[in-house]
Design an enzyme around this catalytic site. Structure first.
Site, PDB file in Angstrom:
ATOM      1  N   ASP A  71       2.731  24.958 -47.590  1.00  7.18           N
ATOM      2  CA  ASP A  71       1.925  25.638 -46.890  1.00  7.18           C
ATOM      3  C   ASP A  71       0.941  24.373 -46.333  1.00  7.18           C
ATOM      4  OD1 ASP A  71      -0.207  26.824 -45.455  1.00  7.18           O
ATOM      5  OD2 ASP A  71      -0.216  28.411 -47.093  1.00  7.18           O
ATOM      6  N   LYS A  89      -4.896  30.143 -38.011  1.00 11.14           N
ATOM      7  CA  LYS A  89      -5.905  29.115 -38.337  1.00 11.14           C
ATOM      8  C   LYS A  89      -5.903  28.142 -37.095  1.00 11.14           C
ATOM      9  CE  LYS A  89      -6.793  31.591 -42.051  1.00 11.14           C
ATOM     10  NZ  LYS A  89      -6.023  31.399 -43.093  1.00 11.14           N
ATOM     11  N   TYR A 109      -4.376  28.906 -51.652  1.00  7.74           N
ATOM     12  CA  TYR A 109      -4.990  29.975 -51.062  1.00  7.74           C
ATOM     13  C   TYR A 109      -4.636  31.173 -51.918  1.00  7.74           C
ATOM     14  CZ  TYR A 109      -5.613  33.566 -47.543  1.00  7.74           C
ATOM     15  OH  TYR A 109      -5.988  34.572 -46.950  1.00  7.74           O
ATOM     16  N   ARG A 117      13.142  43.058 -30.784  1.00 10.79           N
ATOM     17  CA  ARG A 117      13.012  42.666 -32.239  1.00 10.79           C
ATOM     18  C   ARG A 117      14.545  42.002 -32.745  1.00 10.79           C
ATOM     19  NH1 ARG A 117      15.138  45.475 -36.333  1.00 10.79           N
ATOM     20  NH2 ARG A 117      14.984  47.567 -35.153  1.00 10.79           N
TER      21      ARG A 117
HETATM   22  C1  LIG Z   1      -5.439  32.063 -44.172  1.00 14.86           C
HETATM   23  C2  LIG Z   1      -4.184  31.456 -44.633  1.00 14.86           C
HETATM   24  C3  LIG Z   1      -3.087  32.081 -45.123  1.00 14.86           C
HETATM   25  C4  LIG Z   1      -2.826  33.558 -44.891  1.00 14.86           C
HETATM   26  O1  LIG Z   1      -2.786  33.572 -43.549  1.00 14.86           O
HETATM   27  P1  LIG Z   1      -3.228  35.056 -42.670  1.00 14.86           P
HETATM   28  O2  LIG Z   1      -2.707  34.541 -41.198  1.00 14.86           O
HETATM   29  O3  LIG Z   1      -4.476  35.476 -42.756  1.00 14.86           O
HETATM   30  O4  LIG Z   1      -2.027  36.090 -42.990  1.00 14.86           O
HETATM   31  C5  LIG Z   1      -2.114  31.275 -45.557  1.00 14.86           C
HETATM   32  N1  LIG Z   1      -2.285  30.053 -46.242  1.00 14.86           N
HETATM   33  C6  LIG Z   1      -3.669  29.344 -46.312  1.00 14.86           C
HETATM   34  C7  LIG Z   1      -3.524  28.115 -46.581  1.00 14.86           C
HETATM   35  C8  LIG Z   1      -4.613  30.133 -45.413  1.00 14.86           C
HETATM   36  O5  LIG Z   1      -5.744  29.484 -45.185  1.00 14.86           O
END
Ligand SMILES: *Cc1c(COP(=O)(O)O)cnc(C)c1O
Length: 384
Positions: free
Chosen positions: A180, A205, A106, A54
């Site tokens: 993001d 994703k 999101y 860690r």
């Molecule tokens: C899915 C998503 C998140 C969150 O991510 P996780 O891996 O599910 O915690 C944040 N921002 C966007 C645009 C997303 O599609």
């Protein structure tokens, strides 16, 4: 407009950061599962980079370096999920700070951020996601705006936000801009090159791309106070990615370019098909000339518009749900960015105040043969 870095990114990804193990000759990195690292007879670490896993772990570091190269970032930290990555940015703010969020983004992140900020006396204001110029009204009367947040294209409404303009406004008021970029991926947009200070990803994703790893990333253009605080949160609060997940993510990123380029080509065709269909009311895809952000997307995104799109069915929620349920190849499920096409009724998941239209469906278009996807959508539309 072709970016000279395009080919470089595809090559870096395919070669997992130009990996070659000089000891074994392996072209695939090992997974380092050790949680601790030995010292020599003089009590010096055998490898000064590794003390305790860690967060000292060569597998994390390899995935972090590769992603940093793809985003043209100085540094990257991987987290246990996209939400953990986003949370780390907010943990690094002080009470009394001021953050500026898009009004549509999101939902999971928005809900957590607003709740956290309320508890921490962090002031939140909101701008119109589709109009970065509206950020100025949120910051001009504050003597201290610390962070401006952009998510583009936004999930699930597919608004496009001008990153360069958002960066100019943020910097004019000494704030940092965090983007993001989950939906765009470094293949289509590199926010740090457009002026952003930080980039976050839900690596769950597109970056991993196979719907089998939860992971998140934060990347920075340069080191600054907030970055150091964030690294402290990463190391000490410890919402780290696991070694196996980091290895899977690295493996997933090797095919990032072919996956997302194919998904974006498929999405373009699906969007064009849906737009001309009489049972479809409207389609939101930045690649369509009818999208209000199309011109901006063309300047800001290179080589494609991503695999995500939303559309509204003629009729009400029951028509949309019936359509989703009639799909044979396309799977009804939440999430996005995998190789398989998913369809989702966000109105079922999000609270009414988010005003997601009840007849709206979101498609995360995958890499299947596009004719099969179009046929599936066509037969499902015949049933409603
Ligand atoms: C899915 C998503 C998140 C969150 O991510 P996780 O891996 O599910 O915690 C944040 N921002 C966007 C645009 C997303 O599609």
């Amino acid at each position: 407009m072709k970016n000279p870095n395009d080919r470089e990114g595809a090559t870096v990804a395919a070669k997992a950061g130009h990996f070659l193990d000089v000891h074994s000759g392996a072209v695939v990195p090992e997974i380092q599962l050790s949680t601790t690292y030995a010292r020599d007879d003089r009590y010096a670490l055998i490898n000064a980079a590794n003390l305790y896993s860690r967060p000292d772990n060569p597998t994390f570091v390899h995935a972090e370096r590769t992603l940093a190269d793809l985003e043209n970032a100085e540094e990257c930290r991987l987290f246990a999920s996209g939400m953990a990555a986003i949370a780390s940015v907010f943990y690094s703010l002080s009470p009394g700070a001021h953050v500026v969020l898009p009004d549509s983004m999101y939902w999971g992140a928005k809900q957590w951020i607003c709740d956290y900020c309320r508890r921490q006396d962090i002031f939140v204001s909101e701008y119109d996601t589709a109009d970065a110029a509206s950020i100025e009204a949120c910051v001009e009367n504050k003597n201290r705006t610390n962070l401006v947040w952009v998510e583009t294209p936004s999930n699930p409404m597919m608004h496009v936000t001008d990153i360069g303009l958002a960066a100019d406004i943020a910097h004019q008021y000494d704030a940092l801009l965090c983007v993001d970029s989950t939906a765009a991926t470094p293949v289509f947009t590199r926010p740090l090159e457009l002026g952003a200070d930080l980039v976050v990803h839900s690596a769950t994703k597109y970056l991993n791309g196979h719907s089998d790893v939860l992971a998140g990333a934060v990347l920075t253009r340069e080191e600054h106070g907030l970055w150091h605080a964030l690294c402290g949160e990463h190391k000490m609060a410890g919402a780290l990615i696991g070694a196996f997940e980091a290895w899977l993510l690295l493996r997933g990123m090797r095919t990032l370019y072919v996956r997302v380029e194919r998904a974006a080509q498929n999405a373009m065709q699906v969007a064009e098909y849906l737009e001309q269909h009489p049972k479809i009311e409207s389609v939101s895809y930045p690649g369509l000339p009818s999208h209000p952000g199309h011109h901006l997307a063309k300047l800001q995104m290179q080589g494609g518009f991503g695999g995500l799109l939303s559309f509204q069915v003629q009729g009400d929620a029951s028509a949309a749900l019936k359509l989703a349920g009639a799909m044979q190849i396309i799977i009804s499920a939440t999430s996005l960015g995998g190789v398989e096409t998913l369809i989702e009724h966000r109105n079922t998941l999000e609270p009414a105040e988010n005003m997601i239209p009840e007849n709206q469906l979101r498609l995360s278009v995958g890499i299947e043969r596009v004719e099969d996807l179009l046929e599936d959508i066509e037969q499902a539309l015949l049933q409603i």
